[in-house]
Design an enzyme around this catalytic site. Sequence first.
Site, PDB file in Angstrom:
ATOM      1  N   LYS A 157       0.832  -1.207   0.000  1.00 44.96           N
ATOM      2  CA  LYS A 157       0.000   0.000   0.000  1.00 44.96           C
ATOM      3  C   LYS A 157       0.870   1.263   0.000  1.00 44.96           C
ATOM      4  O   LYS A 157       0.441   2.313  -0.485  1.00 44.96           O
ATOM      5  CB  LYS A 157      -0.925  -0.009   1.216  1.00 44.96           C
ATOM      6  CG  LYS A 157      -1.968  -1.124   1.211  1.00 44.96           C
ATOM      7  CD  LYS A 157      -2.902  -1.009   0.023  1.00 44.96           C
ATOM      8  CE  LYS A 157      -3.958  -2.083  -0.007  1.00 44.96           C
ATOM      9  NZ  LYS A 157      -5.075  -1.823   0.906  1.00 44.96           N
ATOM     10  N   LYS A 158       2.075   1.167   0.524  1.00 42.92           N
ATOM     11  CA  LYS A 158       2.973   2.328   0.540  1.00 42.92           C
ATOM     12  C   LYS A 158       3.649   2.567  -0.811  1.00 42.92           C
ATOM     13  O   LYS A 158       4.388   3.538  -0.961  1.00 42.92           O
ATOM     14  CB  LYS A 158       4.027   2.156   1.639  1.00 42.92           C
ATOM     15  CG  LYS A 158       3.482   2.382   3.040  1.00 42.92           C
ATOM     16  CD  LYS A 158       4.568   2.254   4.083  1.00 42.92           C
ATOM     17  CE  LYS A 158       4.053   2.604   5.474  1.00 42.92           C
ATOM     18  NZ  LYS A 158       2.989   1.734   5.948  1.00 42.92           N
TER      19      LYS A 158
END
Length: 753
Positions: A208-209
């Site tokens: 997600k980063k």
Amino acid sequence: MTEGVEDVTTGKKEVQDDTPQQSWMKRIFGFELKDLASWHRLVCLLNRPTDPASLGIFRFLFGMLMAVDITQERGLSHLDYKYLDGAPICRFPLFNFLEPLPMDWMYLVYVVMLLGALGIMLGCFYRFSCLMFISTYWYIFFLDKTVWNNHSYLYGLIGFQLTLMDANRYWSIDGLWNPKKKNAHVPLWNYTVLRTQIFIVYFIAGIKKLDADWVEGYSMQYLAHHWLFDPFKLILPVEMVSLLIVHGGGLVLDLSAGYLLFFDATRPIAIVFVSYFHCMNSQLFSIGMFAYTMLATSPLFCYPDWPRRFFGHFPACLGAILPLTGPAPQPSTSCVYTQTPPTPADTQEAPSVSKPSKPGYRHKLGTLFTLLYLSEQFFMPYSHFITQGYNNWTNGLYGYSWDMMVHSRTHQHVKITYRDGKTGDVGYLNPGVFTQSRRWKDHGDMLKQYATCLSRHLLHYNISEPQIYFDIWVSINERFQQRIFDPRVDIVTADWSPFRPNPWLMPLLVDLSPWRTKFLEIEGSLDNQTEVVFIADFPGLHLENYVSPDLGNTSVQVLQGQVKVEIVEEKKNYSLLPGDKMMLPAGEYHKVYTISEEPSSYMYIYVNTTEVALQKNFTKLFELQERIRNGTETEPLPPELQPLASDFEGEESELNVTDPVLRLFLRRQRRMQDVKKRREASIFERLQRFAVKKYYMLRRGFLMTAIAMRNLAVGLPPLEQLTKEVAYANMKENGAQTSLDDTLKDEVGHLEL
């Protein structure tokens, strides 16, 4: 040659013959590829006997941390403030039919949850304790979406997993009562599920980063200013600390931590880095027991018998209270023994146990659960195409996505307008009325619940068929402030479904994201007293704003598109093109209309003249106070400034000061001294302050719980007695200071436009 590799099926390090015939799977993972070739072999693999020691230690730590968490983040210490029994308040459950019980019964729910956590910790009536914990935990979790987050979701998942595992086979009271459970093998899938769950937390958080906002350093820009990053700022500028350490380091660690923890060669390094990472997080964020829970999961990746070797170094006299260091684990019916299992050193104490050599129904169920559960956990973070109604610039139900800290938000303007459906009368509500939460501003599902609740309350104020409109301005990850919901839609009657896109959600203006690099240039060109707010709006809409008299030299300048500025009191309109700028009168309303076909963007530039004047007065008072202390002030002090010559401590002294500016100055000085004392305090003083704070928090929680249990058992006492009991529970340390989070809240600050 030979080398030691960990057999992940047993958790034992075996000496392997490093020959060409040995597969890479065996060398790296400890099992052969053929172990996955058929259902039968997979069942045998996941049910192979494994040492219960590491699982038992984790069970103890998890139960202990959850017992502490219940009093803190779950809210036992302030339960009466959390639920406000009988008060007209809007709530945000996951399912609208869920409601909190009466206050005393809510205390009973928390008591059941606390007893369940303690039972897990001690391994006492283990399975029943797990059911007590997870049933009440998930009820409270579903009861309030405003406190949903990834780590609270993780606690519930681990509690559910432990319910199905044999985590009471080591260092448990159940083992003392039942010799068959004491020090007995556990199936490998117990470790597989927990290890994979933690791997998912790390790895999906890293995936997600990979979002552009995180990679470019916009998600958590403010973190680099925290004192924890001061060592890095000795060699790097703040901007590079934010980009390389906060964002780059967080991305690399999350992506790699699960892998590094798995392998022998990298595990020690991984444990050091993730431990440092979680210790930093415990200081950076108010996340309760999450950092400590993640610390407790790291040893799960070590050999399952590590507690035996670790506690084996302790003196023998402590053996009665420490976990077992020997004998070897005894056989268990939970496992499948394809080879002769190790026998306990003391065969006289070992009970006779049937050693299943073929998988049974129980073993197949354990394997099936492992496969289905882990598949579901890999799927859930990407299931937002199902829960589309929750997608409000973040993906679906944020609390199960593991996209931790990827989004930061600031709110500039919130307006709630109501309209009487019969008379047409229009009025305004204070944002946050009838609720304690702020999170409704960012989530369409909560906004719908809030509007429905407000409409019910407004009926009691003679407002018929109320219509409610929200004008909420949000900046996500340092973008323009923009509307998140359509202000023209009556949310009370608006359509909403968790399975369809939200029709009144305004799109995020991602095309304007490149402007963020220009924001820094613009802010850098301003002096320290000038502030700027960047706004973007949609065609056909307008922003109604009020310039406070405190804000001098306020101007609006167009960056993109075309706008029309209406000065309401003057009834005049001014058209502005990109680059145009105009001054706005203080103490008056104005409206900014977007008249271009594309979204407009503009910025407010202003100076908080009241704050500037106050800071100048503070500077003069500080210089005067320093001269008094140094003995260089020769002029006699006027009576109203005499307090500067005294060492004033405590709010009572400040209240005796008549001059309001001097009172604010003394209050600020006292609080700055408090901050300095805290920062310069010794380790012992810090620990003492921490212990005292936790003591009074726990004290209140348990006293209020005792009062509630008494009320349920024998009924309510006279009101006077109940008042005295609550006052006694609320007692704090003598001279306790207010929270530093509230410092200077009474002083003039940065005003909202």
